[in-house]
Design an enzyme around this catalytic site. Sequence first.
Site, PDB file in Angstrom:
ATOM      1  N   ASP A 257      69.231  31.101  31.732  1.00 53.39           N
ATOM      2  CA  ASP A 257      68.286  31.968  31.025  1.00 53.39           C
ATOM      3  C   ASP A 257      67.929  33.140  31.958  1.00 53.39           C
ATOM      4  O   ASP A 257      68.257  33.151  33.146  1.00 53.39           O
ATOM      5  CB  ASP A 257      67.037  31.180  30.578  1.00 53.39           C
ATOM      6  N   GLU A 453      57.189  33.970  23.736  1.00 54.58           N
ATOM      7  CA  GLU A 453      57.257  33.172  24.968  1.00 54.58           C
ATOM      8  C   GLU A 453      55.847  32.871  25.517  1.00 54.58           C
ATOM      9  O   GLU A 453      54.919  32.618  24.748  1.00 54.58           O
ATOM     10  CB  GLU A 453      58.170  33.855  25.986  1.00 54.58           C
TER      11      GLU A 453
HETATM   12  C1  BGC Z   1      64.353  33.621  26.703  1.00 55.23           C
HETATM   13  C2  BGC Z   1      65.611  33.252  25.961  1.00 55.23           C
HETATM   14  C3  BGC Z   1      66.351  34.497  25.544  1.00 55.23           C
HETATM   15  C4  BGC Z   1      66.623  35.347  26.748  1.00 55.23           C
HETATM   16  C5  BGC Z   1      67.411  36.612  26.451  1.00 55.23           C
HETATM   17  C6  BGC Z   1      64.584  34.653  27.767  1.00 55.23           C
HETATM   18  O1  BGC Z   1      63.379  35.166  28.247  1.00 55.23           O
HETATM   19  O2  BGC Z   1      63.786  32.463  27.262  1.00 55.23           O
HETATM   20  O3  BGC Z   1      65.316  32.439  24.859  1.00 55.23           O
HETATM   21  O4  BGC Z   1      67.545  34.157  24.880  1.00 55.23           O
HETATM   22  O5  BGC Z   1      65.388  35.711  27.328  1.00 55.23           O
HETATM   23  O6  BGC Z   1      66.654  37.570  25.812  1.00 55.23           O
END
Ligand code: BGC
Length: 584
Positions: A257, A453
Site C-alpha cells: 500500500d 481513511e
Molecule cells: C489506501 C489504498 C489505496 C491506495 C492508493 C492508500 O492510502 O490505503 O486503499 O488503494 O492508497 O490510492
Amino acid sequence: MDRMTLDQKLGQMIMAERASTTPDNVREFGFGAVLSGGGSAPGANLPADWVAMNDAYWMASVDDRDGRLPIPLLYAIDAIHGNANVLGATVFPHNIGLGATHDPDLIERLARMCAREVLATGLDWTFAPTLAVVGNVHWGRTYESFSSDPRLVASYADRYVRGMQGDLGRDSVIACAKHWVGDGGTTNGEDQGNTVLPESELDRVHITPYFPALEAGVLTVMASFNSWNAEKCHGHYHLLTEVLKQRMGFDGIIVSDWDGIDQLSDDYNEALRLSVNAGIDMIMVSVDWKRCLDGLRQLVDDGLVSMERIDDAVRRVLSVKARYGLFERVRPSERPWANHDSFGSAAHRALAREAVRKSLVLLKHDGSVLPVSKAARVLVAGKNADNRGHQCGGFTVAWQGVSGAEQIVGGTSIWEGIRAIAPNAVLSLDGSDANAAQHDVAIVVIGETPYAEGMGDIRRGGRVASGSGFGGPTSQLTPYGKTIELAELHPEDVAIIEAIGAKGIPVVTVMLSGRPLVVNREMEASCAFVAAWLPGSEGQGVADVLFGDYDFHGTLSFAWPKQARMSPKAAGMLFPRGFGMRMA
Ligand code: BGC
C-alpha cells in the site's frame, strides 16, 4: 526474463505515482506500473486526458530504441465505487450500501460496468474489491466494507472479481483484493491500527473472503497498513508468503500500500529488505521511487535480498501482465473501449440507480407516511438534500471527496431526483420555510460529510496517519469526530428534524453516512427513517423508493448501535444484521 538486466527487473517491481513520474522516467527505469493516488488526475480530468496520459507512459515503456527491452506498463487507480476519480464517471454506492442489497448478481454487473469506465480512461487495474470485514464502525473506512459478516463479503468477492476481470479478454480490468489482512479488525476501529486475534479467528473472519476471490482468479492483492498482533502486515513473512502464497496458492502480485513499507523501519533500506523478503512483489511509492530502486540494488548487491526472491517477484509481475494479455494489447488510445461513450452513459447510470434503490434500508415507519404521494406538497430540507458530492463520499474526484454539485458531473442530487417526480416539492435546505399550511410532508436529508481513511475515524483524540492523499501532507490529519452519536457529531441534524416536526409536519428522514450511527433522537422525531449510506451520483434512486415506484429491499449488513461505546461488544444493538422494513 533471461533477457532482462538486474536494473530492468528491479524497475518492474516499482509502482510509481504519476505526479512524481514522467514518461521519460518510465523509459529510463522501466517501471512495472504507475498509479494515481486519490485525486491525482491529469489535465482537465476527463477520460481523454487519462487516455492521452497513459498513452505517453505506455509508449515510453515499450520504446525499444538503444537496445531496450520493451515491457508494457500497467496503470492502476482506485475505482472503488465506479471510476469515481474521473469527472463524469458513474458513481455507484460505496460498498456498505452494496452490502445492504444482498445481491451478488448486482455486484457482478456493477463491477463489469466499472471495468468499462476504467477502460474508457485507458487504464488497466483497479484497487478493488476491498474485502475488509469490519468489526468496529468507528473505523473511517467502514463504508469500504460490504459487511461485518465474512460470509456476505465472501459471497461478493468472486462475483466482483469476475465482473472486473471477466475472461481476461479485451474488456477486462485487473482486480485487487485488499487489504491483506485484518484491516477491518483493528482495536477501537483505528485506521492502520493493530488487529489482535488468534490465527484461527483471523482465518475465520478476515481471510475467509479471500478464498472465493482467489478462486475467481484475482490477479493482485494489496498488503494492509494494519498490524496483526503488533506485527505490521507489510513485513509479515507468515501472512504474505506462508499463508497467501504457499498455503492458499496465490500466484499473482502482492503490491504494497501507499508507502506502506516505510512504516517497517526508520531505515528505508531495512524496511525494503523486510518487506521484499516477507513477500511484497511490487512496491507502491508516492514520490521517491529513486530511493526505492537504489535501495533494492544495494540490497541485492549486499546479498540481503536474494536473486531468487527478485526473480520470483518479477516472474509474478510478468505473468500477471501475460495472463492479462498486456503484451498483445495495443497502446491505450487504440484500445476498443478507450474514450468509449458508455462512460457515464444513461445505461450505466440506470444500473447505479438500481443499486441505490436496492441499498436503502427502512429502519422506522409509522405505517402511514410512506410512500409519499407524487402530488403531495413536499418540503425537502437538510444539509445533504442537494449535494451530489456528499452523496458520493470519499474517493470521489478527490481523495477526501468533494462538496456540492460542481465536480460531480452528471447524476442527480436527492432533491433533483424528488423534483423530477414530485412537481409540488420545494427545497428549503435549512428548513426555515416549513409551514404546516403549505407542506403535507417533509423529507429531511441529514448525515455525515465526506471523508476517507483515517480522517474518517471516530476517536477520542489524537492525530491519524495519512494514506494516499495526493499533493503531500494534508491539513486534515484529525479524526472525523469523537462519538458515533449523531446528535453530538452533527447537532444540526436533530435540530432541523425537531424544528420541522414541531410545526406539525410529518418528517421522513434520509440519512447519508458511511456507517451506522446512534440516531435514537433523530429517529424518535421522525415518522420514517431511511439509511441511504453513500449512494453515489444517482440520487434519483432514493426518490424511486420514497414515492412508491419500488418498495424497500435493503437489509442491514451491519448491526445498528443503540449506544455510543467504543467497543461494539459493550454497546447494545438497536437492530440486528438483516433488519430492514418494507412499506407494503
Ligand atoms: C489506501 C489504498 C489505496 C491506495 C492508493 C492508500 O492510502 O490505503 O486503499 O488503494 O492508497 O490510492
